[in-house]
Design a protein around this motif. Structure first.
Motif, PDB file in Angstrom:
ATOM      1  N   PRO A 125       6.228   9.859   6.460  1.00 13.24           N
ATOM      2  CA  PRO A 125       5.574  10.209   7.739  1.00 13.24           C
ATOM      3  C   PRO A 125       4.053  10.246   7.629  1.00 13.24           C
ATOM      4  CG  PRO A 125       7.448  11.641   7.328  1.00 13.24           C
ATOM      5  CD  PRO A 125       7.206  10.881   6.045  1.00 13.24           C
ATOM      6  N   PHE A 126       3.541  10.756   6.506  1.00 16.49           N
ATOM      7  CA  PHE A 126       2.091  10.775   6.304  1.00 16.49           C
ATOM      8  C   PHE A 126       1.550   9.352   6.246  1.00 16.49           C
ATOM      9  CE2 PHE A 126      -1.578  10.711   3.390  1.00 16.49           C
ATOM     10  CZ  PHE A 126      -2.428  11.601   4.034  1.00 16.49           C
ATOM     11  N   ALA A 127       2.273   8.466   5.527  1.00 17.83           N
ATOM     12  CA  ALA A 127       1.853   7.066   5.420  1.00 17.83           C
ATOM     13  C   ALA A 127       1.855   6.395   6.785  1.00 17.83           C
ATOM     14  CB  ALA A 127       2.773   6.323   4.453  1.00 17.83           C
ATOM     15  N   GLN A 128       2.856   6.697   7.618  1.00 18.07           N
ATOM     16  CA  GLN A 128       2.901   6.142   8.978  1.00 18.07           C
ATOM     17  C   GLN A 128       1.682   6.571   9.782  1.00 18.07           C
ATOM     18  OE1 GLN A 128       6.958   7.549  10.058  1.00 18.07           O
ATOM     19  NE2 GLN A 128       7.279   5.461  10.779  1.00 18.07           N
ATOM     20  N   ALA A 157       0.833  -1.201   0.000  1.00 15.43           N
ATOM     21  CA  ALA A 157       0.000   0.000   0.000  1.00 15.43           C
ATOM     22  C   ALA A 157       0.868   1.251   0.000  1.00 15.43           C
ATOM     23  CB  ALA A 157      -0.929  -0.014   1.212  1.00 15.43           C
ATOM     24  N   TRP A 158       1.944   1.235   0.777  1.00 18.44           N
ATOM     25  CA  TRP A 158       2.860   2.375   0.815  1.00 18.44           C
ATOM     26  C   TRP A 158       3.543   2.570  -0.538  1.00 18.44           C
ATOM     27  CZ3 TRP A 158       8.457   2.247   0.967  1.00 18.44           C
ATOM     28  CH2 TRP A 158       9.030   3.515   1.140  1.00 18.44           C
ATOM     29  N   LEU A 159       3.946   1.475  -1.166  1.00 20.77           N
ATOM     30  CA  LEU A 159       4.582   1.576  -2.480  1.00 20.77           C
ATOM     31  C   LEU A 159       3.613   2.121  -3.527  1.00 20.77           C
ATOM     32  CD1 LEU A 159       6.635  -1.740  -2.476  1.00 20.77           C
ATOM     33  CD2 LEU A 159       7.545   0.587  -2.330  1.00 20.77           C
ATOM     34  N   VAL A 217       6.882  14.286  -5.518  1.00 17.64           N
ATOM     35  CA  VAL A 217       6.999  14.063  -4.070  1.00 17.64           C
ATOM     36  C   VAL A 217       7.819  12.800  -3.845  1.00 17.64           C
ATOM     37  CG1 VAL A 217       5.752  13.647  -1.918  1.00 17.64           C
ATOM     38  CG2 VAL A 217       4.776  15.167  -3.662  1.00 17.64           C
ATOM     39  N   ASP A 218       8.925  12.914  -3.119  1.00 20.16           N
ATOM     40  CA  ASP A 218       9.764  11.733  -2.934  1.00 20.16           C
ATOM     41  C   ASP A 218       9.251  10.863  -1.777  1.00 20.16           C
ATOM     42  OD1 ASP A 218      10.685  12.977  -0.591  1.00 20.16           O
ATOM     43  OD2 ASP A 218      12.516  13.700  -1.542  1.00 20.16           O
ATOM     44  N   ALA A 219       9.791   9.643  -1.710  1.00 12.42           N
ATOM     45  CA  ALA A 219       9.316   8.660  -0.728  1.00 12.42           C
ATOM     46  C   ALA A 219       9.532   9.138   0.702  1.00 12.42           C
ATOM     47  CB  ALA A 219      10.017   7.321  -0.959  1.00 12.42           C
TER      48      ALA A 219
END
Length: 286
Positions: A197-200, A177-179, A190-192
């Motif tokens: 932090p938003f994904a976390q 999902a993060w990928l 927008v880089d990884a």
């Protein structure tokens, strides 16, 4: 204490026992791998049978269950009355079969799974799952604590393997999902690292839903307290459309939406997302 199998993980296990002050016997097909452990105080058994005889408790951590059977088969006379804990990776059917096979030869058997990488062994971060007779686990819990957080799951020998793969399913699903999100945001520059932090934060919020969703699954009742599945399906379509529009692979969201569409077609569109457990519980291509 005996450790059989001295790959990276086996050496970490034996090293943790030695560090905790437990007299430790080791055995491996290739004796060269035992050198550092012997220098730390381990005893190298000349044969696998001698390794079993040396201790009341033996940990096995080898390549696969075929190797486990070969080792146990070569040690029939040494197994009577011994406790064997198998930390080799495999599936639940193999675990149950190995338990029956070992117990027929007089051994007490626990199956297990290591939820950690070798450098973490010996720390609280290393979770070691165990399943089988609880008295055998409790009798050696203090010894097993040298490896990390020893966790007992239940009497069914297959539980450790099932928890292992369930954990892998969770891990890969979160990472995938993060990928997917990272690939989408990279199309806008927008880089990884910026997205992580938003994904976390999202992952943490979603994780908080799990106990309530678990209650719905266990009760078999899925009232739409937050969102109905048919609403979620529309959001899935949006994710697919956006992915395709910016040239990002949409296979994963399409797979999830196909499951949601089947559930909606079966009359569950007004229920909450956990109703999809019925789709996950079906065999493939059902």
């Amino acid at each position: 204490m005996t450790v059989i199998g001295l790959g990276l993980m086996g050496r970490a296990l034996a090293g943790a026992f030695l560090k905790a002050g437990h007299p430790t016997t080791v055995w491996n097909r290739t004796t060269l791998k035992a050198g550092q452990l012997v220098a730390q105080g381990a005893r190298l058994a000349p044969t696998v049978g001698d390794a079993f005889k040396a201790s009341s408790l033996t940990i096995i951590c080898v390549t696969d269950y075929q190797a486990v059977h070969e080792l146990l088969g070569a040690s029939d006379g040494a197994l009577d009355g011994k406790i064997v804990i198998n930390l080799t990776s495999g599936d639940s059917a193999q675990a149950r079969e190995a338990a029956q096979w070992a117990e027929q030869r007089g051994a007490r058997y626990l199956d297990g799974a290591i939820m950690a990488i070798p450098p973490a062994i010996g720390t609280a971060e290393a979770v070691i799952l165990h399943s089988g007779p609880q008295p055998d686990f409790e009798a050696h819990r203090s010894t097993l604590d040298a490896l990390g957080t020893a966790t007992y799951l239940g009497a069914d020998h297959g539980l450790a393997s099932l928890y292992d793969v369930a954990g892998l399913a969770m891990m890969w699903s979160v990472l995938n999902a993060w990928l997917q999100g990272t690939a989408l945001l990279r199309t806008a520059g927008v880089d990884a690292a910026r997205y992580a932090p938003f994904a976390q934060q999202i992952a943490t919020v979603v994780a908080e839903w799990l106990p309530g969703y678990a209650e719905q699954i266990d009760s078999g009742s899925f009232p739409a307290e937050v969102s109905a599945l048919e609403t979620d399906a529309r959001a899935m379509a949006h994710l697919i459309e956006e992915s395709e529009a910016v040239g990002v692979n949409a296979e994963l969201p399409k797979l999830i939406k196909s499951m949601a569409d089947r559930s909606i077609a079966a009359g569950h569109g007004g229920e909450q997302y956990p109703v999809l457990i019925e789709e996950f519980a079906k065999p493939g291509n059902a």
